[in-house]
Every structure is written in structure tokens, then in C-alpha cells.
Design an enzyme around this catalytic site. Structure first.
Site, mmCIF file in Angstrom:
data_model
loop_
_atom_site.group_PDB
_atom_site.id
_atom_site.type_symbol
_atom_site.label_atom_id
_atom_site.label_comp_id
_atom_site.label_asym_id
_atom_site.label_seq_id
_atom_site.Cartn_x
_atom_site.Cartn_y
_atom_site.Cartn_z
ATOM 1 N N CYS A 139 0.822 -1.203 0.000
ATOM 2 C CA CYS A 139 0.000 0.000 0.000
ATOM 3 C C CYS A 139 0.861 1.261 0.000
ATOM 4 O O CYS A 139 2.009 1.254 0.419
ATOM 5 C CB CYS A 139 -0.940 0.076 1.198
ATOM 6 S SG CYS A 139 -1.935 -1.394 1.410
ATOM 7 N N ARG A 194 3.149 0.298 -5.346
ATOM 8 C CA ARG A 194 3.061 -0.346 -4.040
ATOM 9 C C ARG A 194 1.797 -1.205 -3.894
ATOM 10 O O ARG A 194 1.595 -1.854 -2.867
ATOM 11 C CB ARG A 194 3.069 0.719 -2.938
ATOM 12 C CG ARG A 194 4.294 1.586 -2.965
ATOM 13 C CD ARG A 194 4.204 2.664 -1.924
ATOM 14 N NE ARG A 194 4.381 2.139 -0.602
ATOM 15 C CZ ARG A 194 5.545 2.023 0.009
ATOM 16 N NH1 ARG A 194 6.638 2.428 -0.597
ATOM 17 N NH2 ARG A 194 5.625 1.533 1.210
ATOM 18 N N LYS A 231 5.096 -3.633 -6.480
ATOM 19 C CA LYS A 231 6.527 -3.447 -6.742
ATOM 20 C C LYS A 231 7.335 -3.400 -5.452
ATOM 21 O O LYS A 231 8.481 -3.825 -5.426
ATOM 22 C CB LYS A 231 6.709 -2.159 -7.543
ATOM 23 C CG LYS A 231 8.125 -1.844 -7.943
ATOM 24 C CD LYS A 231 8.470 -2.462 -9.282
ATOM 25 C CE LYS A 231 9.918 -2.298 -9.643
ATOM 26 N NZ LYS A 231 10.465 -3.474 -10.314
ATOM 27 N N TRP A 290 -2.759 -2.739 -1.589
ATOM 28 C CA TRP A 290 -2.417 -4.128 -1.911
ATOM 29 C C TRP A 290 -3.045 -4.949 -0.800
ATOM 30 O O TRP A 290 -2.639 -4.860 0.354
ATOM 31 C CB TRP A 290 -0.902 -4.312 -1.951
ATOM 32 C CG TRP A 290 -0.501 -5.677 -2.409
ATOM 33 C CD1 TRP A 290 -0.400 -6.110 -3.701
ATOM 34 C CD2 TRP A 290 -0.135 -6.790 -1.582
ATOM 35 N NE1 TRP A 290 -0.006 -7.435 -3.722
ATOM 36 C CE2 TRP A 290 0.166 -7.876 -2.432
ATOM 37 C CE3 TRP A 290 -0.030 -6.988 -0.212
ATOM 38 C CZ2 TRP A 290 0.557 -9.112 -1.973
ATOM 39 C CZ3 TRP A 290 0.359 -8.239 0.258
ATOM 40 C CH2 TRP A 290 0.652 -9.288 -0.617
ATOM 41 N N GLU A 338 15.730 -17.241 -11.682
ATOM 42 C CA GLU A 338 15.153 -15.948 -12.055
ATOM 43 C C GLU A 338 14.310 -16.083 -13.334
ATOM 44 O O GLU A 338 13.239 -15.487 -13.453
ATOM 45 C CB GLU A 338 16.267 -14.912 -12.231
ATOM 46 C CG GLU A 338 15.830 -13.550 -12.756
ATOM 47 C CD GLU A 338 14.869 -12.806 -11.839
ATOM 48 O OE1 GLU A 338 14.602 -13.279 -10.711
ATOM 49 O OE2 GLU A 338 14.353 -11.765 -12.271
ATOM 50 N N LYS A 374 10.483 -14.951 -13.540
ATOM 51 C CA LYS A 374 10.053 -13.932 -14.505
ATOM 52 C C LYS A 374 8.865 -14.439 -15.293
ATOM 53 O O LYS A 374 7.878 -13.741 -15.503
ATOM 54 C CB LYS A 374 11.242 -13.643 -15.415
ATOM 55 C CG LYS A 374 11.397 -12.286 -15.980
ATOM 56 C CD LYS A 374 11.913 -11.210 -15.079
ATOM 57 C CE LYS A 374 11.294 -11.116 -13.751
ATOM 58 N NZ LYS A 374 11.918 -10.462 -12.695
ATOM 59 N N ASN A 407 -0.688 2.071 5.764
ATOM 60 C CA ASN A 407 0.193 1.096 5.102
ATOM 61 C C ASN A 407 0.832 0.252 6.195
ATOM 62 O O ASN A 407 1.493 0.802 7.075
ATOM 63 C CB ASN A 407 1.266 1.842 4.288
ATOM 64 C CG ASN A 407 2.437 0.947 3.889
ATOM 65 O OD1 ASN A 407 3.578 1.389 3.838
ATOM 66 N ND2 ASN A 407 2.172 -0.297 3.606
ATOM 67 N N GLY A 408 0.607 -1.045 6.137
ATOM 68 C CA GLY A 408 1.201 -1.927 7.144
ATOM 69 C C GLY A 408 0.208 -3.002 7.525
ATOM 70 O O GLY A 408 -0.795 -3.218 6.834
ATOM 71 N N HIS A 412 15.197 -36.952 -9.530
ATOM 72 C CA HIS A 412 14.873 -37.412 -8.171
ATOM 73 C C HIS A 412 13.409 -37.149 -7.817
ATOM 74 O O HIS A 412 13.067 -37.036 -6.650
ATOM 75 C CB HIS A 412 15.823 -36.764 -7.157
ATOM 76 C CG HIS A 412 17.241 -37.181 -7.381
ATOM 77 N ND1 HIS A 412 17.722 -38.413 -7.025
ATOM 78 C CD2 HIS A 412 18.266 -36.546 -8.017
ATOM 79 C CE1 HIS A 412 18.996 -38.519 -7.382
ATOM 80 N NE2 HIS A 412 19.351 -37.389 -7.991
ATOM 81 N N GLU A 463 5.578 -14.915 -12.987
ATOM 82 C CA GLU A 463 4.932 -13.719 -12.436
ATOM 83 C C GLU A 463 4.195 -12.900 -13.491
ATOM 84 O O GLU A 463 3.195 -12.279 -13.185
ATOM 85 C CB GLU A 463 5.915 -12.854 -11.644
ATOM 86 C CG GLU A 463 6.948 -12.126 -12.447
ATOM 87 C CD GLU A 463 7.893 -11.283 -11.600
ATOM 88 O OE1 GLU A 463 7.440 -10.681 -10.619
ATOM 89 O OE2 GLU A 463 9.079 -11.220 -11.942
HETATM 90 C C1 F6R Z 1 10.263 -9.974 -9.241
HETATM 91 C C2 F6R Z 1 10.529 -8.917 -8.295
HETATM 92 C C3 F6R Z 1 10.502 -9.262 -6.843
HETATM 93 C C4 F6R Z 1 11.502 -8.400 -6.068
HETATM 94 C C5 F6R Z 1 11.337 -8.635 -4.563
HETATM 95 C C6 F6R Z 1 12.330 -7.817 -3.767
HETATM 96 O O1 F6R Z 1 10.329 -9.500 -10.553
HETATM 97 O O2 F6R Z 1 10.723 -7.789 -8.647
HETATM 98 O O3 F6R Z 1 10.730 -10.619 -6.613
HETATM 99 O O4 F6R Z 1 12.796 -8.721 -6.475
HETATM 100 O O5 F6R Z 1 10.039 -8.296 -4.174
HETATM 101 O O6 F6R Z 1 12.147 -6.464 -4.001
HETATM 102 P P1 F6R Z 1 13.280 -5.420 -3.704
HETATM 103 O O7 F6R Z 1 14.406 -5.698 -4.658
HETATM 104 O O8 F6R Z 1 12.665 -4.084 -3.925
HETATM 105 O O9 F6R Z 1 13.715 -5.641 -2.293
#
Ligand code: F6R
Length: 597
Positions: free
Chosen positions: A2, A28, A592, A73, A470, A474, A97-98, A493, A477
Site C-alpha cells: 500500500c 506499491r 513493486k 495491496w 530468475e 520472470k 500502510n502496514g 529425483h 509472475e
Molecule cells: C520480481 C521482483 C521481486 C523483487 C522482490 C524484492 O520480478 O521484482 O521478486 O525482487 O520483491 O524487491 P526489492 O528488490 O525491492 O527488495
């Protein structure tokens, strides 16, 4: 997660400031949004489910000198108008937020006192509790201090009391919150970027602070009333712009040559490295992060151990913060975070700081809490990353780990002159190589062949496996396809039972020392009908029957090879998500910046 915003100032500006701020905070969370504004001694509330643009459509221009806003969020209660902020109780209207962790117990106590609840949220309980405290104290500061003692969890609040029509109160614990001011205006926000186009005069609120904003004045209460410390924000206004690309993600992928150049340049000299803190005194490194940032740590471990001969542990921050950790004064804790606000990463950093362990942050947002609280900071120069799925910040973090490994290897005299020269040359040519790779690669045909599948696998060994973790994240998500990354030798396994006729299996094969082993594992899945797609370095490319399709990646020095290897996977995820019609820049359920644990 949020984001919250608040404004007191010019009557024609309040609603535009709130909306503009919420747009800047949308990274956020984007489940729902709402604002409350003051007009003719009345608090008006507007809410909408979904994006800020939905809220904006509901708003008509209004004169108002004071307002608060929220982008959500969802944690407690599904996205709905009812559960959206601002929440009201008695005289109190607030945004939060929290997470209020003891909301169940508080709700019970308040219900017994006759209070009623209308939402599924923890925030409504906070609103009711603050109102309850206010009704007995009849003074907001005393009420908030009382509330502080009972509310458990994390919070950044923006609060209006209907009886004090020209005041906004703010209160913070663990969630980020800044104040801003101009001559005639006062602001509060979860992130300074949300108000930076209006003011650069910023006050970062400390843990446990309460602030009263009124009449162009901020009164701050920590233990007692204190004078706020204002600092000037040293950032340029960056207007979000897709620059002709269809999505931010694609734009950010194509920005990578410049991002890598900007990130590595300050740290390299003709003969080696510079501007990196003295790290070779540490005997052990612990890397702590979440998500993609954690995945850069896996690569970091591999290259630091290989080139610098120092043991490295990589930990998921949400686990690390609560477990028994073995470190001492010879341990360096490296936290990695694009946003610099991830709650679990921040808590891990604080844990190490509190135990007197040296900490270093690899961070993109230099105004962030993590950047401010770490002992050392190595900023990456990815610039603002808008797409929720990280690409350019991930790449910049990889490059920072390569610099750390390089620096440590040099300091520990582990590199010959020739290898040092090779590495320096590879750094020099890297941005151009990324540019050429982006120009020449074509992932469309492969994407078209696999995008309808429900399960996709990624195989690799060693450092290639780290990149696969990764690649898999990617893909899932942004395309919502289930995928898994597997150490190539481990699949048999158990997981190999999931391989069926035509299951897409992407393999990354770039490590000369073990590529034959990986190929044997690929043959095992191919024998079971998999559609094998190899991502292979030029050097290891050969005509063979272990793949059905292949993508060639140029070679660079092993230290930097991972930086090139991830790029095809970024583009594949993008293309596949696009073919599936997904919301690429804002995938469902995500945000994000993850500021709740
Ligand atoms: C995936 C992604 C997330 C962030 C994770 C940590 O594409 O962006 O997995 O890497 O939430 O976020 P930060 O780097 O902001 O601590």
C-alpha cells in the site's frame, strides 16, 4: 504494501496532488484506491476498485485544502469498495500502510464495548481503536500515544479528525513515511518520489514518531516534542514515459546496456576497481534478500566463492529475520533490494545492525530506508523501474556482485595480470554486447510454440541454475504459467515425472566445465518427450540432437557471463505473457515494493 499520501495547502491543488501522488505510489499496490478530502467542514470519501485511473474517473474537480489518499495491496479482506481505504470510525478517518497484527484481539475488546465493524480489514480496527482512544483522551496526541502502546505490527498512518478540520496527523512504525513542505503546503507520503515534483524539503519520520501537520507547521513527537530535521532530496524528477515501447518492461529491458554502463563505470579503473569499501577483511559473507534480488544473491555466491575464495551464504530475508544466524565481526551481511523498502530485507538489515555486524546494501533507490540504514552502500544505477517484474535492476545487481567478486579477487591476489586484463576488457565491451544481443535475438517463434502450455521447466547446473531461478520467476509472475527451475541433475529425483509429451524445457548451458553433464540431463527429459530449448553460449554451440530449438548467447568472461545469460529469458517471458494477453507491467496480485512481511 500500500501507499499513502496526504496534503494540506492550496484549495485547487489538493485533489490533483493526491491523485498524482497515488499514481506515483501505484507500484506499491493496485487492488483499489481511495481519497478523503475536506470540504465545507465535511469529509468526503471516494473509492474505486482497481487502478488509480478508475478512481480518477470518479473524481470531479473540487476545492479543498486538505486530503489523504491510499492505494491498496490487499492483505486482510479482498479488494472491494468496502475494504478500501480511507476507513472511518467516529471522528477518525485514516489511511494505513502496514499490518495491525493484534487486530483480532482488539476487535474482540472493542466489540465488547459496543463498537461495530463493517469491513474485513485490520485497518478498520485501527481506526476504531484510535477513535476509542480519542473519545476518552479528547486530545489527538494523547490518543495516538495511547494507540501506539497497544497497536502491534507495522503502520504508517495519515489521519484526519473531523473535529480538527485543518490538521493531518501522521504516525509511523516500520512502514516508510516522509513529510514534505513548501512555504504554504505540507505533505506526507510513503515514498518521497510521490511528492518530489512539489517539494524537495523532506523529513524522514523516525520509528515511533507522531506528527501534527497544520498551518504550514509540523510538530513532531518522539519521546517528547522535537524539532523536525529537514533534508533536501537529491533526486531529479523523472516523468514515467514508455518512450514508444508497448510496455515499461520492454523499455526497461532495452535500457539495460546503459544501466550496466552507468552502474559499473564509477567502480572501474584502468587497472582494477575503485570506490568499493574495503571488504577483504571479512571471512564470510551472508547475502540476504527477497525474490529476484535473492536470485542475484545466488549468482553472487557462486562468483564470490569461485573468484574470491570467500564462503558465502544466501538467505531468504523472511526466513533470516526469524532464525538463528551464525555471524561474527568477520562476517559481512549484504542486503540486496531494488526498492530499499522490502520489509523482510529491512528487518534482516536491522537485525545485523543491532548485533553489531557490518552491513552493505546493494540498492537502487538511494533515498530508501535500507540505503539510509546500511553501514556501506553500493548503489546500482538502474533508474526508476516501473514494471513490477524487475529486469534492469536485477541486471544491475548482478553487475554489482561481479564488481564485488572482482575487487575481492584482486585484493586477495587471486587473479593473474592476464585474467585481470581480460575481465577489464570484458567490462568495457559488455554494454555493447548487451545492445547487440538485444538487437539480434528473436524469441517470437519459440514463444509462439510454448505460450499455451501450463507447465514449463528451466534446467541448469551451477551458476546457470541460479539464472534459471530468475528465468522461472520472470515467466510465472507475468505470464501466470506454472514453471520450475531445477538443478539439472536433480530433476530425476522426482520432478521428472511431470515431463510429458511436448512439455517445454528450457536449458541454460554456458559453463564449459560441466556442460556435458547438463546435456546428459537434457537427453533424459528429451527421451521422455520434452520439447527441449537450449540457451547456449556461442563457444559451446554445436550441431546436436539434444535440443529442438536453440538461442545463442555471446561469450564474455565467466565473471560477467550471467549478465548476458538472463536476457533471452527476460524477452521470452515478455513475449509469452504478451501472447497470453497478460497485464505485463502490473501482473495480478503483485506490487513493486513489498513493505509488509
Ligand atoms: C520480481 C521482483 C521481486 C523483487 C522482490 C524484492 O520480478 O521484482 O521478486 O525482487 O520483491 O524487491 P526489492 O528488490 O525491492 O527488495
Amino acid at each position: 504494501m500500500c501507499g499513502i499520501i496526504g496534503y494540506i495547502g492550496r484549495k485547487e491543488k489538493t485533489l490533483p496532488v493526491l491523485i498524482e501522488g497515488l499514481k506515483a505510489l501505484e507500484y506499491r499496490g493496485y487492488d483499489s484506491a481511495g481519497i478523503a478530502y475536506q470540504k465545507n467542514n465535511k469529509i468526503n470519501i471516494i473509492k474505486a476498485v482497481g487502478r488509480i485511473s478508475n478512481l480518477e474517473e470518479k473524481i470531479t474537480p473540487q476545492d479543498s485544502t486538505l486530503g489523504i489518499g491510499h492505494t491498496r495491496w490487499a492483505t486482510h479482506g479482498k479488494p472491494s469498495i468496502k475494504n478500501s481505504h480511507p476507513h472511518q470510525a467516529g471522528d477518525i478517518t485514516l489511511v494505513h500502510n502496514g499490518i495491525i497484527e493484534n487486530y483480532v484481539e482488539l476487535k474482540q475488546t472493542l466489540s465488547e464495548k459496543g463498537y461495530q465493524f463493517h469491513t474485513e480489514t485490520d485497518t478498520e480496527v485501527a481506526a476504531v481503536f484510535i477513535d476509542y482512544c480519542y473519545q476518552s483522551a479528547k486530545n489527538m496526541i494523547s490518543a495516538l500515544k495511547k494507540a501506539q502502546k497497544r497497536l502491534k505490527g507495522s503502520y504508517a498512518f495519515g489521519i484526519i479528525n473531523h473535529k480538527e478540520p485543518n490538521v493531518i496527523y501522521a504516525m509511523k512504525k516500520e512502514s516508510p513515511l516522509v513529510l514534505g513542505k513548501t512555504e504554504n503546503e505540507l505533505f506526507l507520503a510513503s515514498d518521497p518520489l510521490a511528492i518530489s515534483s512539489h517539494t524537495k524539503e523532506i523529513c524522514y519520520l523516525k520509528e515511533g514518531s507522531i506528527a501534527k501537520l497544520e498551518n504550514n507547521k509540523v510538530t513532531l513527537f518522539e519521546e517528547k516534542e522535537i524539532t523536525p530535521t529537514w533534508t533536501t532530496l537529491n533526486i531529479e524528477d523523472s516523468k514515467a514515459d514508455k518512450n514508444g515501447y508497448e510496455h515499461y518492461m520492454l523499455k526497461e529491458i532495452y535500457e539495460q546496456p546503459k544501466v550496466i554502463e552507468n552502474t559499473i563505470k564509477p567502480y572501474l579503473t584502468e587497472n582494477g576497481t575503485q570506490n568499493i569499501p574495503d571488504l577483504h577483511k571479512y571471512h564470510k559473507i551472508q547475502i540476504v534478500a527477497c525474490g529476484s534480488a535473492y536470485h542475484t544473491g545466488l549468482v553472487g555466491k557462486y562468483i564470490i566463492e569461485k573468484f574470491a575464495n570467500i564462503p558465502v551464504e544466501v538467505e531468504i530475508a523472511s526466513e533470516y529475520r526469524y532464525k538463528k544466524v551464525f555471524y561474527d565481526k568477520k562476517t559481512l551481511v549484504i542486503v540486496v533490494s531494488q526498492s530499499g523498502e522490502t520489509a523482510d530485507t529491512l528487518a534482516s538489515l536491522r537485525k545485523a545492525n543491532q548485533d553489531g555486524i557490518d552491513t552493505l546494501a546493494i540498492v537502487n533507490v538511494i533515498t530508501s530506508t535500507i540505503a539510509r540504514e546500511a553501514k556501506y552502500i553500493l548503489p546500482v544505477k538502474a533508474g526508476t523501474e516501473i514494471a513490477v517484474a524487475t529486469t534492469k535492476a536485477y541486471l544491475a545487481q548482478l553487475s554489482m556482485f561481479s564488481l564485488i567478486a572482482f575487487e575481492l579477487a584482486l585484493k586477495n591476489n587471486l587473479l593473474s595480470e592476464k585474467e585481470t586484463e581480460d575481465i577489464l576488457y570484458s567490462y568495457q565491451t559488455l554494454p555493447k554486447q548487451i545492445k547487440n544481443l538485444l538487437k539480434n535475438i528473436n524469441v517470437k517463434e519459440i514463444s509462439e510454440k510454448v505460450y499455451k502450455h501450463n507447465d514449463i521447466f528451466f534446467l541448469g547446473r551451477g551458476i546457470d541454475y541460479s539464472i534459471c531461478t530468475e528465468a522461472s520467476l520472470k515467466l510465472k509472475e507475468i505470464s501466470y504459467i506454472h514453471s520450475e527451475a531445477y538443478a539439472a541433475g536433480e530433476l530425476k529425483h522426482g520432478t521428472i515425472s511431470l515431463i510429458e509429451e511436448n512439455t517445454p524445457v528450457f536449458s541454460l548451458i554456458t559453463d564449459k566445465d560441466i556442460y556435458e553433464k547438463t546435456i546428459s540431463n537434457i537427453k533424459e527429459v528429451k527421451a521422455r518427450g520434452a520439447n527441449s530449448i537450449a540457451i547456449i553460449t556461442k563457444e559451446l554451440d554445436e550441431e546436436s540432437d539434444y535440443y529442438d530449438e536453440k538461442i545463442i548467447v555471446p561469450n564474455t568472461h565467466t565473471l560477467l557471463q550471467p549478465i548476458l545469460n538472463i536476457i533471452p529469458f527476460q524477452l521470452l517471458s515478455y513475449e509469452i505473457a504478451k501472447l497470453r494477453g497478460c497485464d505485463i507491467d502490473k501482473p495480478k496480485n503483485l506490487a513493486k515494493s513489498v513493505t509488509v512481511e
